[in-house]
Design a protein around this motif. Structure first.
Motif, PDB file in Angstrom:
ATOM      1  N   SER A 120       0.838  -1.197   0.000  1.00 30.47           N
ATOM      2  CA  SER A 120       0.000   0.000   0.000  1.00 30.47           C
ATOM      3  C   SER A 120       0.874   1.249   0.000  1.00 30.47           C
ATOM      4  N   VAL A 121       0.413   2.285  -0.712  1.00 25.68           N
ATOM      5  CA  VAL A 121       1.077   3.591  -0.669  1.00 25.68           C
ATOM      6  C   VAL A 121       0.041   4.639  -0.281  1.00 25.68           C
ATOM      7  N   ARG A 122       0.504   5.645   0.443  1.00 29.41           N
ATOM      8  CA  ARG A 122      -0.380   6.740   0.864  1.00 29.41           C
ATOM      9  C   ARG A 122       0.462   7.988   1.074  1.00 29.41           C
ATOM     10  N   LEU A 123      -0.092   9.146   0.739  1.00 35.60           N
ATOM     11  CA  LEU A 123       0.569  10.409   1.027  1.00 35.60           C
ATOM     12  C   LEU A 123       0.324  10.778   2.482  1.00 35.60           C
ATOM     13  N   ILE A 124       1.409  11.024   3.211  1.00 38.46           N
ATOM     14  CA  ILE A 124       1.313  11.506   4.586  1.00 38.46           C
ATOM     15  C   ILE A 124       2.294  12.658   4.745  1.00 38.46           C
ATOM     16  N   SER A 125       2.225  13.383   5.835  1.00 35.81           N
ATOM     17  CA  SER A 125       3.128  14.519   6.036  1.00 35.81           C
ATOM     18  C   SER A 125       4.579  14.047   6.086  1.00 35.81           C
ATOM     19  N   SER A 126       5.460  14.854   5.563  1.00 38.15           N
ATOM     20  CA  SER A 126       6.890  14.514   5.588  1.00 38.15           C
ATOM     21  C   SER A 126       7.366  14.311   7.018  1.00 38.15           C
ATOM     22  N   ASP A 127       6.801  15.098   7.941  1.00 39.03           N
ATOM     23  CA  ASP A 127       7.220  15.001   9.338  1.00 39.03           C
ATOM     24  C   ASP A 127       6.910  13.620   9.902  1.00 39.03           C
ATOM     25  N   SER A 128       5.706  13.115   9.675  1.00 38.39           N
ATOM     26  CA  SER A 128       5.332  11.798  10.193  1.00 38.39           C
ATOM     27  C   SER A 128       6.116  10.696   9.497  1.00 38.39           C
ATOM     28  N   ASN A 129       6.313  10.835   8.212  1.00 38.97           N
ATOM     29  CA  ASN A 129       7.059   9.827   7.461  1.00 38.97           C
ATOM     30  C   ASN A 129       8.506   9.713   7.953  1.00 38.97           C
ATOM     31  N   GLN A 130       9.140  10.853   8.177  1.00 36.76           N
ATOM     32  CA  GLN A 130      10.538  10.833   8.609  1.00 36.76           C
ATOM     33  C   GLN A 130      10.670  10.370  10.060  1.00 36.76           C
ATOM     34  N   ALA A 131       9.707  10.743  10.914  1.00 34.89           N
ATOM     35  CA  ALA A 131       9.727  10.270  12.302  1.00 34.89           C
ATOM     36  C   ALA A 131       9.573   8.754  12.347  1.00 34.89           C
ATOM     37  N   ALA A 132       8.650   8.232  11.522  1.00 35.94           N
ATOM     38  CA  ALA A 132       8.408   6.792  11.511  1.00 35.94           C
ATOM     39  C   ALA A 132       9.621   6.038  10.975  1.00 35.94           C
ATOM     40  N   GLY A 133      10.255   6.559   9.919  1.00 35.95           N
ATOM     41  CA  GLY A 133      11.442   5.907   9.365  1.00 35.95           C
ATOM     42  C   GLY A 133      12.579   5.852  10.357  1.00 35.95           C
ATOM     43  N   SER A 134      12.795   6.968  11.063  1.00 35.12           N
ATOM     44  CA  SER A 134      13.848   6.998  12.085  1.00 35.12           C
ATOM     45  C   SER A 134      13.548   6.027  13.211  1.00 35.12           C
ATOM     46  N   TRP A 135      12.290   5.971  13.617  1.00 34.85           N
ATOM     47  CA  TRP A 135      11.893   5.114  14.734  1.00 34.85           C
ATOM     48  C   TRP A 135      12.013   3.639  14.372  1.00 34.85           C
ATOM     49  N   LEU A 136      11.627   3.265  13.148  1.00 39.93           N
ATOM     50  CA  LEU A 136      11.752   1.874  12.703  1.00 39.93           C
ATOM     51  C   LEU A 136      13.222   1.452  12.675  1.00 39.93           C
ATOM     52  N   GLY A 137      14.088   2.292  12.103  1.00 38.48           N
ATOM     53  CA  GLY A 137      15.511   1.966  12.061  1.00 38.48           C
ATOM     54  C   GLY A 137      16.105   1.813  13.449  1.00 38.48           C
ATOM     55  N   THR A 138      15.649   2.642  14.366  1.00 37.99           N
ATOM     56  CA  THR A 138      16.114   2.555  15.752  1.00 37.99           C
ATOM     57  C   THR A 138      15.664   1.245  16.385  1.00 37.99           C
ATOM     58  N   TRP A 139      14.408   0.871  16.145  1.00 34.41           N
ATOM     59  CA  TRP A 139      13.897  -0.375  16.713  1.00 34.41           C
ATOM     60  C   TRP A 139      14.676  -1.581  16.204  1.00 34.41           C
ATOM     61  N   TYR A 140      15.026  -1.601  14.923  1.00 31.52           N
ATOM     62  CA  TYR A 140      15.842  -2.697  14.392  1.00 31.52           C
ATOM     63  C   TYR A 140      17.103  -2.886  15.253  1.00 31.52           C
ATOM     64  N   ALA A 141      17.743  -1.775  15.612  1.00 32.11           N
ATOM     65  CA  ALA A 141      18.981  -1.858  16.390  1.00 32.11           C
ATOM     66  C   ALA A 141      18.699  -2.217  17.846  1.00 32.11           C
ATOM     67  N   TYR A 142      17.688  -1.588  18.447  1.00 32.14           N
ATOM     68  CA  TYR A 142      17.414  -1.814  19.860  1.00 32.14           C
ATOM     69  C   TYR A 142      16.966  -3.249  20.137  1.00 32.14           C
ATOM     70  N   ASP A 143      16.216  -3.836  19.213  1.00 28.57           N
ATOM     71  CA  ASP A 143      15.717  -5.197  19.420  1.00 28.57           C
ATOM     72  C   ASP A 143      16.543  -6.240  18.672  1.00 28.57           C
ATOM     73  N   ARG A 144      17.647  -5.822  18.102  1.00 24.90           N
ATOM     74  CA  ARG A 144      18.550  -6.713  17.367  1.00 24.90           C
ATOM     75  C   ARG A 144      17.775  -7.532  16.334  1.00 24.90           C
ATOM     76  N   ILE A 145      17.077  -6.829  15.445  1.00 22.07           N
ATOM     77  CA  ILE A 145      16.370  -7.467  14.338  1.00 22.07           C
ATOM     78  C   ILE A 145      17.376  -7.631  13.209  1.00 22.07           C
ATOM     79  N   LEU A 146      17.922  -8.839  13.088  1.00 19.02           N
ATOM     80  CA  LEU A 146      18.968  -9.101  12.108  1.00 19.02           C
ATOM     81  C   LEU A 146      18.372  -9.292  10.719  1.00 19.02           C
TER      82      LEU A 146
END
Length: 565
Positions: free
Chosen positions: A425-451
């Motif tokens: 699925s694709v959807r237009l959302i605010s750049s602010d929410s998109n960038q916050a979510a991308g940063s948060w997902l990348g952080t979670w990969y590291a914090y939870d050791r998602i290899l």
């Protein structure tokens, strides 16, 4: 044996049976006593304790002696990862929200959410299960009642036992900084049925086995197995063991230098005067070690090696209803809608194609991480397809201040191109929410050791509609209270804490009750004086109905029921 002696033995045996000191079942001769893990059943534990205090065998309750675990030897990495993925256990990763700075969205500090007390462990119903309670990748526990029966008087194969019983709890701690795991264990509620058993020795040892590489299971010599008398355990009821893993060389087949170890507790009670020695083993648990060099959170948090409890599928938890997570609301709403209503997402499939299914939801299929620098071609294909799809779908829309968000994420093998179909699925959302979510997902990969290759779910904590019911504006003909047909409240999401009731059509000032249809009995009122926006405790049933409507002027109305965080 003389006839006279046989008569004496028979008389004593009959006397014991009459006095209730032993039961006929005990006459099956349990002369060796035994070691047991009692079933996780309060009533059965109480009965077993009562039998033990009476000197009787707890096998009367059908309780079998505890098993002894067997070592199974080295396995392949594929086999071990497959076992991880077959686990039905999940855990929800709780992380603080991203932080807005002059440099953009930055991650919160990493924080362990450990099991801190034995009480916290024991409160969780999984703590006494066959898998134990995995709170998260760094915290596990298991708690069970152990019971030993020591034969002290045996006549003609019929024995009276003395017993030792206690609550055993182990809590395991992983690491996001080292290839080290430690286990802390305690003994509580220690019971002995005879003072002499205070001198019996109990040895607790955490047994470990390397599963992938020879160096996966290294015991710290400063924390050996502990042996104390029962009296000493009463004074000092805890112990610790620590294990480390030697990182193997990086190879094409194992670039993250993964290691696997299984461990389990072995409890051995020895009572020398009675020549009694029994061991019981607890459940096995798995630790995965790694030295993945891409575990970092921008800009300067690095987690180069770690040890995790791997037999539970992570759930990437997005609590968008909490005010502090408002920056993730648009992205989270998109992800939830994509999983709940795939047929309504863009791009829409052609009619002749199979039904659109978008993975990731808890209880359904998983997503699989794809590390971009290890799979650049596939990652770039996802990015390219998402971009071209967005350009086509939103070519006539103003995209100022907006980004095109995709789900599943481009960093997964279920992304727009690598999923092999158009299940995205694709959807237009605010750049602010998109960038916050991308940063948060990348952080979670590291914090939870998602290899690279790890599977996970996505769960967005948001109100979820679970029922819709149409009600008349007054009780139905022939009814004193009922104004609607029966409706169901089922399948409540695990994060929900309350129900919210909304009137979406008809007189919004209406008030009503909710009753339960009980066959062959008087119906029960579950909720009183509900109105638009009312919140209640969660009640699940297939037989609820709207009753006693007020302030309707006789007009019908529609009620929607939501499960809310």
């Amino acid at each position: 044996m003389s006839r006279f002696y046989r008569q004496i033995v028979l008389a004593v045996t009959i006397l014991f049976l009459v006095m209730g000191m032993i039961s006929p079942l005990q006459a099956q001769s349990y002369t060796d006593g035994g070691g047991y893990w009692l079933p996780n059943d309060k009533e059965k534990i109480e009965k077993a304790t009562e039998l033990m205090q009476q000197g009787k065998s707890i096998r009367e309750l059908g309780i079998k002696q505890a098993r002894i675990q067997k070592k199974e030897g080295i396995q392949t990495l594929d086999e071990l990862m497959k076992k991880d993925q077959q686990s039905n256990a999940t855990y929800r990763a709780n992380m603080a929200p991203p932080i807005k700075t002059m440099a953009g969205w930055t991650p919160p500090e990493f924080d362990y959410d450990h099991i801190l007390t034995t009480e916290e462990c024991q409160r969780n119903p999984d703590s006494s299960s066959e898998t134990g309670y995995i709170k998260n990748r760094y915290s596990f526990c298991w708690s069970h009642v152990a019971s030993y029966q020591v034969p002290v008087k045996c006549i003609g194969g019929i024995c009276i036992n003395e017993g030792v019983q206690f609550q055993f709890t182990e809590i395991g701690y992983g690491s996001n900084q080292s290839r080290k795991m430690r286990v802390y264990y305690t003994l509580d509620d220690i019971i002995v049925t005879h003072p002499s058993l205070n001198g019996a020795k109990l040895k607790i040892d955490m047994v470990c086995e390397s599963k992938l590489n020879a160096g996966d299971c290294q015991e710290d010599p400063d924390y050996p197995a502990t042996e104390r008398t029962i009296a000493q355990w009463k004074n000092k009821n805890f112990g610790t063991e620590i294990f480390t893993s030697e990182a193997p060389p990086a190879t094409d087949a194992n670039p993250d230098r993964i290691g696997y170890m299984e461990f389990w507790p072995k409890l051995t009670l020895t009572h020398a005067p009675r020549k009694f020695k029994k061991s019981i083993d607890g459940i096995k648990q798995t630790i995965r070690y790694d030295s993945a060099r891409y575990m970092f959170a921008f800009p300067e948090q690095y987690f180069w090696q770690g040890a995790v409890f791997s037999k539970a599928t992570p759930v990437f938890n997005v609590p968008i209803t909490k005010p502090e997570f408002s920056m993730l609301k648009e992205a989270g709403q998109h992800w939830k809608f994509a999983m709940d209503h795939p047929e309504q997402t863009k791009p829409q499939l052609e009619k002749e194609k199979p039904q659109k299914i978008i993975p990731g939801g808890v209880g359904h299929s998983t997503l699989t991480r794809m590390y971009s620098k290890r799979h650049p071609e596939e990652y770039n294909r996802n990015q390219s397809k998402t971009r071209s799809t967005c350009n086509q779908e939103f070519k006539n829309e103003d995209r100022t201040g907006k980004d095109c968000d995709e789900y599943p994420f481009r960093s997964t093998w279920e992304g727009s191109s690598t999923n092999g179909s158009d299940n995205f699925s694709v959807r237009l959302i605010s750049s602010d929410s998109n960038q916050a979510a991308g940063s948060w997902l990348g952080t979670w990969y590291a914090y939870d050791r998602i290899l690279d290759g790890d599977q996970f779910h996505v769960e967005v904590e948001a109100p979820e509609k679970i029922a819709t019911i149409r009600s008349e504006g007054q009780p139905q003909d022939g009814q004193d209270n009922r104004s609607s047909d029966n409706f169901s409240i089922q399948n409540i999401p695990s994060y929900a804490t309350k129900l919210q009731w909304k009137i979406v059509d008809g007189p919004t000032g209406a008030k009503f009750d909710v009753m339960k249809d009980i066959s062959f009995d008087i119906d029960e009122t579950i909720f009183n004086d509900l109105q638009d926006g009312s919140e209640t405790e969660i009640e699940t049933s297939k037989d609820l109905y709207i009753a006693r409507p007020e302030n309707t002027n006789g007009e019908s109305f529609t009620v929607e029921v939501y499960a809310i965080p």
